[in-house]
Design a protein around this motif. Sequence first.
Motif, mmCIF file in Angstrom:
data_model
loop_
_atom_site.group_PDB
_atom_site.id
_atom_site.type_symbol
_atom_site.label_atom_id
_atom_site.label_comp_id
_atom_site.label_asym_id
_atom_site.label_seq_id
_atom_site.Cartn_x
_atom_site.Cartn_y
_atom_site.Cartn_z
ATOM 1 N N ARG A 70 32.771 11.133 34.912
ATOM 2 C CA ARG A 70 31.500 11.310 35.619
ATOM 3 C C ARG A 70 31.739 11.654 37.083
ATOM 4 N NH1 ARG A 70 29.613 6.754 34.538
ATOM 5 N NH2 ARG A 70 28.223 7.286 32.805
ATOM 6 N N SER A 71 32.671 10.957 37.716
ATOM 7 C CA SER A 71 32.979 11.202 39.126
ATOM 8 C C SER A 71 33.570 12.591 39.337
ATOM 9 C CB SER A 71 33.946 10.133 39.639
ATOM 10 O OG SER A 71 34.341 10.391 40.963
ATOM 11 N N SER A 122 26.673 16.678 35.922
ATOM 12 C CA SER A 122 26.622 15.354 35.318
ATOM 13 C C SER A 122 27.272 15.407 33.944
ATOM 14 C CB SER A 122 25.168 14.882 35.194
ATOM 15 O OG SER A 122 24.515 15.596 34.155
ATOM 16 N N SER A 175 30.928 15.246 39.088
ATOM 17 C CA SER A 175 30.031 15.239 40.251
ATOM 18 C C SER A 175 30.595 16.065 41.396
ATOM 19 C CB SER A 175 29.762 13.803 40.704
ATOM 20 O OG SER A 175 30.917 13.226 41.309
#
Length: 406
Positions: free
Chosen positions: A335-336, A344, A339
């Motif tokens: 997820r990071s 997403s 980003s």
Amino acid sequence: MKRTYSWPAGHWGWLIPVSHKHGIRSGRMAYVGGQVDKDMKGLVLHHYDLKTQTRVVVNHIRTVLGELGIALDDIVKLVAFYVNDGSVDEDAFLMDLRSQLGAGPAPALTTVPIPYLAYPGMLVEIDTIAMRGEDQMALPRTVSAPSGHWRLAGPFSQGLRCGDTIFVSGQVARGPSGGVRHPGDLARQTTDVMEHVGRILSEHGATFDDVVKINSYYVDAGHGEAWRQSIDACRAFFPSPGPVVTGIPLRWLPDGLVIKTEVIAMLGADGRRLPRRSVQGQEHASALVPAPFSPALQCGEMIYVSGQVSADAMGTVLGPDALVPQTHTVMAKIRSLLSGFGLSLDEVVKVNAFFKSGGTAQELNDNLRVRSACFTEPGPATTGISLPALADQGLMIDVEVTAMPR
């Protein structure tokens, strides 16, 4: 970018509810999650019958692709995970598989022999990438067969280009006649394999600078240093920012082979290198993905994320031997990384999860439940492969993803 999803009526299911779909199409790209021989309730059919399971799996792939407006002739890449301890004739398996596919140019292919799959009695799981124009016109493909290269059974293509993407089949250290070079020597075989990759890329006008994704399957006796030995030999071939990379340990490869490597490269139709952007930073550092390799890389409309594990930048395993906590950690890392591109998890189109298990459905469900919950329905295609071990002791799961902006 328009997306369509596939879960055909009457198709096989999992033992638990999931957000994942069997297939997804985004623009020209289509991904079919690992297809297996199960029923709607998630129970294995035709136990321990490789030939029948292969036929059923190909029919499942045909059905899923059909719902996406795509045919078997549009397949550009297959990865076949199949149970083999040396007793299965891989050439015969590949000839049988090839005979069931379309009559067009053979796709690229990688076979991965493993001791078991996630369900007892299951012998094969096949992962598929296909491409067709958004106008529904078939896309031209070119295949590569470098002079003096060893022959891939089936026959399948050593390399295939479709549009701006080049798929290189799993390469091994074999000479022109098929004999193994440097038996048991991981570093020397890695170099030999990369030279094979380079020759295939050159037939399509590409170089190592154009590679965006590497998957290496290597034999590890369990001491955990094999991956570092292989990646050290591999890294000299790439500039920075390099491709994403995932390394998966195996118990066995045939004939003294100790590594098999597949790659994806991207090159503009005019022969120019496509712009790329890598997510960097200490918070994304991994001892298993050293420089110049990238934790995550964007090239054109494609975003690839290296295999993520539950370990810090120094290689210390976080939550050793705990599958569910590690799955949460890995998905948070992904997820990071996404980003960093302004994306997403809902932009993910394909998930590949390799997890340590004894070959039981419960261990698959434990991590699948966590992974699936990270995605909004309808979710991406997924493949989950159970293994006796991962790259380091204490690691329980390694997840890589492919994403495309909507």
